[in-house]
Design an enzyme around this catalytic site. Structure first.
Site, PDB file in Angstrom:
ATOM      1  N   SER A  73      16.275 -28.934  12.444  1.00 30.79           N
ATOM      2  CA  SER A  73      15.711 -27.992  11.398  1.00 30.79           C
ATOM      3  C   SER A  73      15.706 -26.246  12.067  1.00 30.79           C
ATOM      4  O   SER A  73      16.619 -25.911  12.488  1.00 30.79           O
ATOM      5  CB  SER A  73      14.497 -28.290  10.704  1.00 30.79           C
ATOM      6  OG  SER A  73      14.278 -27.564   9.571  1.00 30.79           O
ATOM      7  N   HIS A  74      14.438 -25.842  11.952  1.00 33.63           N
ATOM      8  CA  HIS A  74      14.147 -24.568  12.520  1.00 33.63           C
ATOM      9  C   HIS A  74      13.960 -24.631  13.799  1.00 33.63           C
ATOM     10  O   HIS A  74      13.572 -23.232  14.429  1.00 33.63           O
ATOM     11  CB  HIS A  74      12.963 -23.930  11.607  1.00 33.63           C
ATOM     12  CG  HIS A  74      11.799 -24.727  11.632  1.00 33.63           C
ATOM     13  ND1 HIS A  74      11.529 -26.103  11.179  1.00 33.63           N
ATOM     14  CD2 HIS A  74      10.629 -24.663  12.067  1.00 33.63           C
ATOM     15  CE1 HIS A  74      10.478 -26.536  11.340  1.00 33.63           C
ATOM     16  NE2 HIS A  74       9.688 -25.684  11.925  1.00 33.63           N
ATOM     17  N   ASP A  99      17.599 -21.320   7.802  1.00 36.87           N
ATOM     18  CA  ASP A  99      17.158 -21.909   9.006  1.00 36.87           C
ATOM     19  C   ASP A  99      18.352 -22.613   9.662  1.00 36.87           C
ATOM     20  O   ASP A  99      19.515 -22.748   9.171  1.00 36.87           O
ATOM     21  CB  ASP A  99      15.932 -22.464   8.949  1.00 36.87           C
ATOM     22  CG  ASP A  99      16.194 -23.920   8.146  1.00 36.87           C
ATOM     23  OD1 ASP A  99      17.032 -23.970   7.336  1.00 36.87           O
ATOM     24  OD2 ASP A  99      15.592 -24.968   8.548  1.00 36.87           O
ATOM     25  N   ASP A 112      17.672 -25.679   5.150  1.00 33.28           N
ATOM     26  CA  ASP A 112      16.896 -25.989   4.090  1.00 33.28           C
ATOM     27  C   ASP A 112      15.700 -25.289   3.689  1.00 33.28           C
ATOM     28  O   ASP A 112      14.696 -25.199   2.746  1.00 33.28           O
ATOM     29  CB  ASP A 112      16.355 -27.416   4.116  1.00 33.28           C
ATOM     30  CG  ASP A 112      15.502 -27.607   5.532  1.00 33.28           C
ATOM     31  OD1 ASP A 112      15.353 -26.597   6.326  1.00 33.28           O
ATOM     32  OD2 ASP A 112      15.054 -28.694   5.752  1.00 33.28           O
ATOM     33  N   ARG A 113      15.521 -24.022   4.526  1.00 33.09           N
ATOM     34  CA  ARG A 113      14.434 -23.175   4.311  1.00 33.09           C
ATOM     35  C   ARG A 113      14.924 -21.779   3.943  1.00 33.09           C
ATOM     36  O   ARG A 113      16.155 -21.339   4.272  1.00 33.09           O
ATOM     37  CB  ARG A 113      13.606 -23.070   5.737  1.00 33.09           C
ATOM     38  CG  ARG A 113      13.138 -24.255   6.081  1.00 33.09           C
ATOM     39  CD  ARG A 113      12.423 -24.264   7.170  1.00 33.09           C
ATOM     40  NE  ARG A 113      11.566 -25.515   7.697  1.00 33.09           N
ATOM     41  CZ  ARG A 113      10.544 -25.748   8.157  1.00 33.09           C
ATOM     42  NH1 ARG A 113       9.509 -24.864   8.081  1.00 33.09           N
ATOM     43  NH2 ARG A 113      10.186 -27.232   8.389  1.00 33.09           N
ATOM     44  N   ASP A 127      19.307 -25.891   9.676  1.00 29.20           N
ATOM     45  CA  ASP A 127      19.942 -26.749   8.703  1.00 29.20           C
ATOM     46  C   ASP A 127      20.110 -26.513   7.549  1.00 29.20           C
ATOM     47  O   ASP A 127      20.378 -27.238   6.504  1.00 29.20           O
ATOM     48  CB  ASP A 127      19.458 -28.226   9.022  1.00 29.20           C
ATOM     49  CG  ASP A 127      17.898 -28.159   8.396  1.00 29.20           C
ATOM     50  OD1 ASP A 127      17.257 -27.378   8.399  1.00 29.20           O
ATOM     51  OD2 ASP A 127      17.378 -29.429   7.959  1.00 29.20           O
ATOM     52  N   LYS A 184      14.617 -29.643   0.453  1.00 32.32           N
ATOM     53  CA  LYS A 184      14.470 -28.277   0.118  1.00 32.32           C
ATOM     54  C   LYS A 184      15.889 -27.630   0.302  1.00 32.32           C
ATOM     55  O   LYS A 184      16.557 -27.911   0.824  1.00 32.32           O
ATOM     56  CB  LYS A 184      13.334 -27.533   1.062  1.00 32.32           C
ATOM     57  CG  LYS A 184      13.243 -27.949   2.382  1.00 32.32           C
ATOM     58  CD  LYS A 184      12.051 -27.351   3.066  1.00 32.32           C
ATOM     59  CE  LYS A 184      12.135 -28.013   4.658  1.00 32.32           C
ATOM     60  NZ  LYS A 184      11.431 -29.469   4.596  1.00 32.32           N
TER      61      LYS A 184
END
Length: 543
Positions: A113-114, A277, A281-282, A279, A376
């Site tokens: 992710s982030h 971010d 999702d943010r 991947d 998300k």
């Protein structure tokens, strides 16, 4: 070709966290490490043989190597079909959409992710179920148990497949289809939002900047914003995914999204700014010289979602994670719909979405989404903002101010203390929990503690219980402090402290958040002894 049985021994550190198993690349690149975890997934997922499984990731370092391991193991374990994003790329929300659209049994998503990427960065693997969402705890717990028992895994001996060529090939009887990672997602977005109206807004001179942080969202944003909506070329910054994210820390916040912040606070800033971010999702949302907190963004999106075609009939409910501010609760109350408070982690929203009890969900950690997928979705949030701006025809700053005037403002901040000693962090939280019975009534200046607890969630759909989800301290004036340890890091511990104060008076709604919360920030430190126990004079990141 016959499957090859490889003998192995368990690793003792393969317990999934908030969203999958995240470790340093050096850990994942150990012999058998990926294979042990993936075999454990296949072993506990009854009925997966002969089924369709989706595979893709955010393109970070080690992504391609891990996918080749997974492909060979899937063939040996009797998977019927793999859908793999071209180049090994699939954003997390796009992967969720592919799982749902093609009715796959589940998906393996490769991302941290982030978290930072590169040879010295982080890597992650998580399993998503057939609804497109992260596996619930009963499944991740079963996977973890299996990783402690595993003695062998199955693979086939075969050369690497070409992940860059669209189309289908076969490996030991298993179909492997390389798919366009963007097309299905872009089609879904076009079904939810008024692309014609947004396109007209761009044609009228509206300007925006989207910073993809050299991560997975770049191709999606370029296709949708520039190619389909007509935003000028160059609207998308850092749009090529790179294994090390070009040196960016792919966390969309004011500290790490340097290029976006510079554009939005410099001379002649664009009308709207956003980032996503690692991947995809943010999201981070900005106006000219204005940062909109994720909590406020969720509330504004919920209050205006009916302006987008996909939500024109209204919302069934709004769900937020417990540390997220209560701004969305006020919107739910006014709309006369349920508002839900869940633990941190998107998997907790899944039951509500599947049961039709909620439509929009959000976390203060820059995650917002709806029932269109079960993750998300950063670019989705950006497009909903654009749809709202196009319909209302007002600057984003005026929309934000108008929202505060109508609902009041929840001043909100999160202070992160990163990479602190794990034992110190655990002791701090243990002492907080031990003090909960005696905290009520404790005075701090002109206020005192009204209530204190360790958040426990009972799922309204299946009755499952999640305990020890964060310490909450509420003061008599309604202000709130939340303490919890992050489950997404890979080094040391990250203590997150959330502070929130409601302001109903319009005359007091235009202050800087850190200034407005200065007294509460001091109380939060006083309750937990953060500075004295960690030796930190200030947080690592403030959002």
């Amino acid at each position: 070709m016959a499957p090859v049985i490889v003998q192995t021994t368990p690793f003792n550190d393969q317990k999934p966290g908030t969203s999958g198993l995240r470790k340093k690349v050096a850990v994942y690149s150990q012999p058998h490490y990926v294979a042990n975890f993936v075999q454990s997934i296949f072993d506990v997922m009854d009925g997966i043989r002969g089924q369709t499984v989706v595979v893709g990731g955010d393109g970070r370092f080690y992504n391609a190597e891990a996918i080749q391991i997974i492909i060979r193991m899937a063939a040996a374990n009797g998977i019927g079909r793999l859908l793999v994003g071209r180049g090994g790329i699939l954003s997390t929300p796009a992967a969720s959409n592919v799982i749902r659209k093609y009715k796959a049994f589940g998906g393996i998503i490769l991302s941290a992710s982030h978290n930072p990427g590169g040879p010295d960065g982080d890597f992650g693997i998580k399993y998503n179920t057939g609804n497109g969402g992260p596996a619930p705890e009963r499944i991740t717990d079963a996977i973890h148990r299996r990783t402690g028992e595993i003695t062998e895994y199955r693979t086939v001996e075969a050369p690497d497949l070409d992940l860059d060529r669209l189309g289908e090939t076969r490996l030991d009887g298993m179909a492997v289809e390389i798919i366009d990672p963007v097309a299905d997602y872009a089609e879904l977005m076009e079904s939810l939002f008024d692309f014609g109206r947004i396109r007209a807004m761009f044609q009228g001179g509206f300007r925006m900047t989207f910073d993809a942080l050299s991560a997975v969202t770049g191709p999606y944003a370029t296709e949708i914003l520039e190619n389909r909506l007509g935003a000028p070329a160059g609207t998308v910054l850092n749009g090529t995914p790179l294994p090390d994210f070009g040196g960016h820390h792919p966390d969309p916040n004011p500290v790490h999204a340097h290029d976006l912040v510079a554009a939005m606070t410099g001379p002649n800033p664009p009308d709207f700014g956003a980032a996503s971010d690692g991947d995809g999702d943010r999201n981070m949302i900005m106006g000219p010289n204005l940062f909109i907190t994720p909590s406020d963004s969720l509330a504004v999106l919920a209050a205006n979602a009916h302006l987008a075609p996909g939500y024109a009939t209204g919302l069934k409910g709004i769900a937020r994670s417990m540390p997220t501010s209560r701004a969305a609760d006020r919107v739910a109350a006014k709309l006369g719909i349920p508002g839900f408070e869940t633990p941190t982690g998107w998997k907790f929203f899944g039951n509500l979405l599947d049961a039709g009890m909620a439509t929009l969900c959000g976390e203060e950690s820059a995650g917002t989404g709806s029932d269109h997928v079960r993750e998300k979705d950063g670019l989705w949030a950006v497009l909903l903002w654009l749809n709202i701006l196009a319909v209302r025809g007002e600057p984003i700053g005026r929309i934000m101010t108008g929202h505060w005037r109508e609902y009041g403002r929840d001043y909100y901040t999160r202070h992160d203390y990163e990479d602190i000693d794990t034992a110190t962090a655990d002791a701090l939280m243990a002492d907080l929990r031990a003090a909960l019975p005696t905290l009520p009534g404790t005075a701090f200046g002109e206020t005192s503690v009204e209530a204190a607890d360790d958040f426990e969630y009972r799922d309204p759909v299946d009755g499952s219980v999640a305990s020890r989800q964060g310490v909450r301290v509420t003061l008599k004036d309604g202000s709130r402090v939340v303490y919890r340890l992050s489950g997404t890091g890979t080094g040391g511990a990250t203590l997150r402290v959330y502070m929130e104060r409601y302001e109903a008076d319009p005359a007091g709604q235009d202050r800087d958040a850190q200034e407005a919360l200065s007294g509460l920030i001091a109380i939060a430190d006083g309750i937990a002894g953060i500075r004295s126990r960690t030796g930190r004079e200030a947080p690592s990141v403030i959002t």
